[in-house]
Enzyme design. Structure first.
Site, short mmCIF file in Angstrom:
data_model
loop_
_atom_site.label_atom_id
_atom_site.label_comp_id
_atom_site.label_asym_id
_atom_site.label_seq_id
_atom_site.Cartn_x
_atom_site.Cartn_y
_atom_site.Cartn_z
N HIS A 183 -10.90 6.87 -10.42
CA HIS A 183 -9.52 7.36 -10.30
C HIS A 183 -8.72 7.13 -11.60
CE1 HIS A 183 -8.93 8.86 -6.25
NE2 HIS A 183 -9.38 7.76 -5.67
N GLU A 190 -9.31 13.12 -4.78
CA GLU A 190 -10.44 12.47 -4.10
C GLU A 190 -11.78 13.19 -4.28
OE1 GLU A 190 -10.18 9.50 -3.27
OE2 GLU A 190 -8.01 9.24 -3.04
N GLU A 227 -6.58 2.64 -5.79
CA GLU A 227 -6.73 2.73 -7.23
C GLU A 227 -5.45 2.38 -8.00
OE1 GLU A 227 -6.67 5.19 -4.99
OE2 GLU A 227 -5.84 7.06 -5.77
N ASP A 233 -0.91 11.55 5.57
CA ASP A 233 -2.09 10.78 5.99
C ASP A 233 -3.03 11.60 6.86
OD1 ASP A 233 -1.19 8.67 4.55
OD2 ASP A 233 -0.65 7.40 6.26
N HIS A 249 -15.73 4.13 -7.44
CA HIS A 249 -14.76 5.11 -6.94
C HIS A 249 -13.35 4.82 -7.46
CE1 HIS A 249 -13.14 7.99 -3.91
NE2 HIS A 249 -12.10 7.19 -4.00
N GLU A 250 -12.90 3.60 -7.26
CA GLU A 250 -11.52 3.28 -7.67
C GLU A 250 -11.38 3.35 -9.19
OE1 GLU A 250 -9.75 3.62 -5.25
OE2 GLU A 250 -11.13 3.08 -3.64
N GLY A 274 -10.54 0.83 2.11
CA GLY A 274 -11.64 0.24 1.36
C GLY A 274 -11.13 -0.21 0.00
N GLY A 275 -10.47 0.72 -0.66
CA GLY A 275 -9.91 0.41 -1.96
C GLY A 275 -8.71 1.28 -2.24
N TYR A 331 -12.77 14.52 0.18
CA TYR A 331 -13.69 13.72 -0.62
C TYR A 331 -15.02 14.46 -0.79
CZ TYR A 331 -10.72 9.58 0.25
OH TYR A 331 -9.69 8.69 0.30
N GLN A 365 0.89 -1.16 0.00
CA GLN A 365 0.00 0.00 0.00
C GLN A 365 0.92 1.21 0.00
OE1 GLN A 365 -3.17 0.95 -0.39
NE2 GLN A 365 -2.46 3.03 -0.06
#
Ligand code: BES
Ligand code: ZN
Length: 600
Positions: free
Chosen positions: A296, A315, A268, A370, A292-293, A265-266, A378, A136
């Site tokens: 992106h 976002e 991209e 972060d 959503h992803e 959650g996801g 968002y 990630q």
């Protein structure tokens, strides 16, 4: 199109203004025993300043084995230096260059606690027999598994060779993902230029099922069938997005469903979205995450935020587009409900955040990026675009966005560059309504402008009414309607009940709606929050199972925060966390350590 130049990125040690990396060649072995990626990265670069004599890269807890520079005279050992490790940024790797050099080779091994990797024991997977690895990288964790110029302003193409134990599969956000055979050596190529935060890798016992001509889903063999059913509308979503914003430019769109410790959650990752298994509700009710992803692929991956202060460009646009895709595929009722629930999330976030964090173009000086990843960019971002859409009219706004994606395709841009483009291509000309858009207020100030669009949903209004009735002791209409309600309506119902219901109310709710047994993660989450607030003991076991079994930060963070509000809750939280912590991702561990006062 000439490339735009971002201001200096606060979150990178790199010097792309002088020397800019253009292409990467990775050769990595996945060592599950040592929990390390081991190998080398060749970075081909371009000098932007002829006098530049150093390439500076980002690293975090990498064990650097050796560095060579390459030029017309071949490879030669370099007198590299690793700077001090900054707690947020990691350590700069400085490599002195000879005059003709155009590449650098770094031999390295990742650290056992690399912040961008999670190594899972077989017991933490669905199959229980093989280990699993996934990355990630967003926001600044790519540097913990590849030495790179880890700023979203720099884009690279890459190729990679990845070696795993012969019965496991390796995947990357690139071309070359296997759909059949295994063998332990995998080759990938990413021909489109991407920023480092979109680099992704995974390895494990992973199967594949096609979804459409250019899409498919990867997951552990026991999950992949369920995942394929859940995501069977993916091709429709791609077609909807293409109708709105132009061709999909990444060839394939595949999804990898990860084990439940995935902290988001996801994500991209281009060509290969990473997704939490908590969206596998069995009824497609949570697939907005895929919309959503996928969105992106235009907002974020094609046109990218140049710094993390511009995160809302990724976002906010994506949340807006996500709902446009949902509207195309599932209709305006569903999209409207998502917009209203999103508006509620924004309200909740506004109640919590400091003024400085309510600003779309956020100041992150001295902070981890972060910290800027709240719901605000968002939802406030999406609302801003919706406001523009309402003022300009859909047709005109859709054309504007489509041109915007073309104009800045494969570039990284700042908020100021977006604003300049917006002024020239949407707000300019006829003026009138659009001239009144409060840009400065919308982007640079806290709160939400009074002139912002106001999402509404007739369905959710009716549900809110049912919740009011229920709270006043009238159990109809909720009791007869709840079984027929969609997930969104059920969520609205729970949100509109008293935040901390009485013991009796909780018991009635659970008896009538079987909430403790809900297998829908969003509903279970909303219910468990209420159960903690109201001290509802029959949900205790479910809460523990939820917190130990799932590592998605959006769920576990508010639950731990709710628990620590009471002394008894704090003790329970610590007890549960002792069991859960070994299974959490480093990012989730960091979050929960902070809530519980570290270490646990
Ligand atoms: N790019 C984000 C995830 C992210 C953001 C990771 C910032 C690290 C730092 C992804 O697209 C996203 O927004 N995921 C959401 C789901 C979405 C449906 C709102 C999530 O993970 O909750
Ligand atoms: Zn996103």
């Amino acid at each position: 199109m000439t490339e735009t130049f971002a201001p200096r990125d606060l979150h990178s040690h790199a010097n792309p203004g002088e020397v800019r990396v253009r292409h990467l060649e990775l050769d990595l072995e996945v060592d599950f025993q040592r929990r390390a990626l081991r190998g080398s990265a060749i970075l081909q670069f371009e000098r932007r300043d002829a006098a530049a004599s150093v390439l500076r890269l980002d690293t975090r807890s990498l064990d650097i084995r050796g560095v060579e520079t390459g030029g017309p005279a071949g490879w030669s050992r370099a007198a590299w230096e690793l700077g001090p490790a900054d707690p947020i940024l990691g350590a700069a790797l400085s490599v002195p260059l000879r005059s003709g050099d155009d590449r650098v080779r770094v031999a390295y091994t990742t650290g056992p606690a690399a912040s961008g990797l999670q190594w899972l024991e077989p017991a933490q997977t669905a199959g229980k027999r093989q280990p699993f690895l996934f990355s990630q990288s967003q926001a600044i964790h790519a540097r913990s598994w590849v030495p790179v110029q880890d700023t979203p302003a720099v884009r690279v193409t890459y190729e990679a060779t990845v070696r795993t134990p012969s019965d496991l599969v390796a995947l990357m956000g690139a071309s070359g993902n296997p759909t059949g055979g295994r063998g332990g050596t995998y080759r990938f190529r990413m021909p489109q230029r991407i920023p480092a935060y979109l680099m992704a890798i995974a390895a494990g016992d992973i199967g594949f099922e096609p979804l459409g001509p250019r899409s498919g889903v990867y997951a552990e063999p026991s999950v992949v069938g369920r995942a394929a059913a859940e995501f069977s509308d993916t091709e429709k979503m791609m077609e909807a997005a293409e109708r709105l914003y132009g061709p999909y430019r990444w060839d394939r769109y595949d999804i990898l469903v990860l084990p439940p410790s995935f902290p988001f959650g996801g994500m991209e990752n281009p060509r290969l979205t990473f997704a939490t298994p908590t969206v596998l509700a069995g009824d497609k009710s949570l697939v907005a995450l895929i919309a959503h992803e996928l969105a992106h692929s235009w907002s974020g991956n094609l046109v990218t935020n140049a710094t993390w202060s511009d995160f809302w460009l990724n976002e906010g646009f994506t949340t807006y587009i996500e709902r446009r895709i949902v509207e195309e595929v599932y209709g305006s009722d569903t999209a409207g409900m998502e917009a209203v629930l999103g508006r509620q999330d924004l309200e909740e976030e506004l109640a919590r955040l400091d003024d400085r964090d309510e600003v779309l173009h956020i100041d992150l000086t001295g902070r981890d990026p972060d910290e800027g990843a709240t719901r605000l960019p968002y939802e406030k971002g999406a609302l801003f675009l919706r406001t523009l859409e309402e003022l300009a009219g859909r047709k005109r706004f859709d054309e504007f966005l489509r041109r915007y994606f073309d104009h800045f395709a494969f570039q990284s841009i700042t908020t100021a560059e977006f604003v300049a483009y917006l002024r020239e291509h949407l707000l300019g000309g006829d003026g009138s309504k659009l001239a009144s858009v409060p840009l400065e207020e919308g982007i640079e100030r806290p709160g939400v402008p009074a002139s912002a669009a106001q999402p509404a949903s007739e369905n959710l209004r009716r549900v809110a009414h049912a919740a009011e009735e229920w709270t006043r002791g009238r159990c109809e209409p909720a009791k007869s309607d709840f079984p027929r309600w969609t997930t969104h309506e059920r969520l609205q119902f729970l949100r509109r009940l008293p935040a901390a219901p009485s013991a009796e109310q909780l018991r009635d709710l659970d008896r009538d709606f079987q909430l403790t047994r809900s297998t829908n993660a969003e509903i279970a989450f909303q219910w468990l929050l209420m159960a903690i607030r109201g001290g509802y003991a029959p949900a205790d076991a479910r809460l523990e199972e939820f917190l130990v079994g799932i590592g998605r930060r959006k769920f576990i963070k508010p639950l731990y925060e709710e628990l620590v509000k009471s002394e008894a809750g704090r003790r329970r939280a610590a007890e549960i966390y002792r069991k859960a912590r070994p299974g959490y991702h480093p990012i989730a561990v960091d979050t929960v350590d902070r809530i519980l006062g570290s270490g646990a």
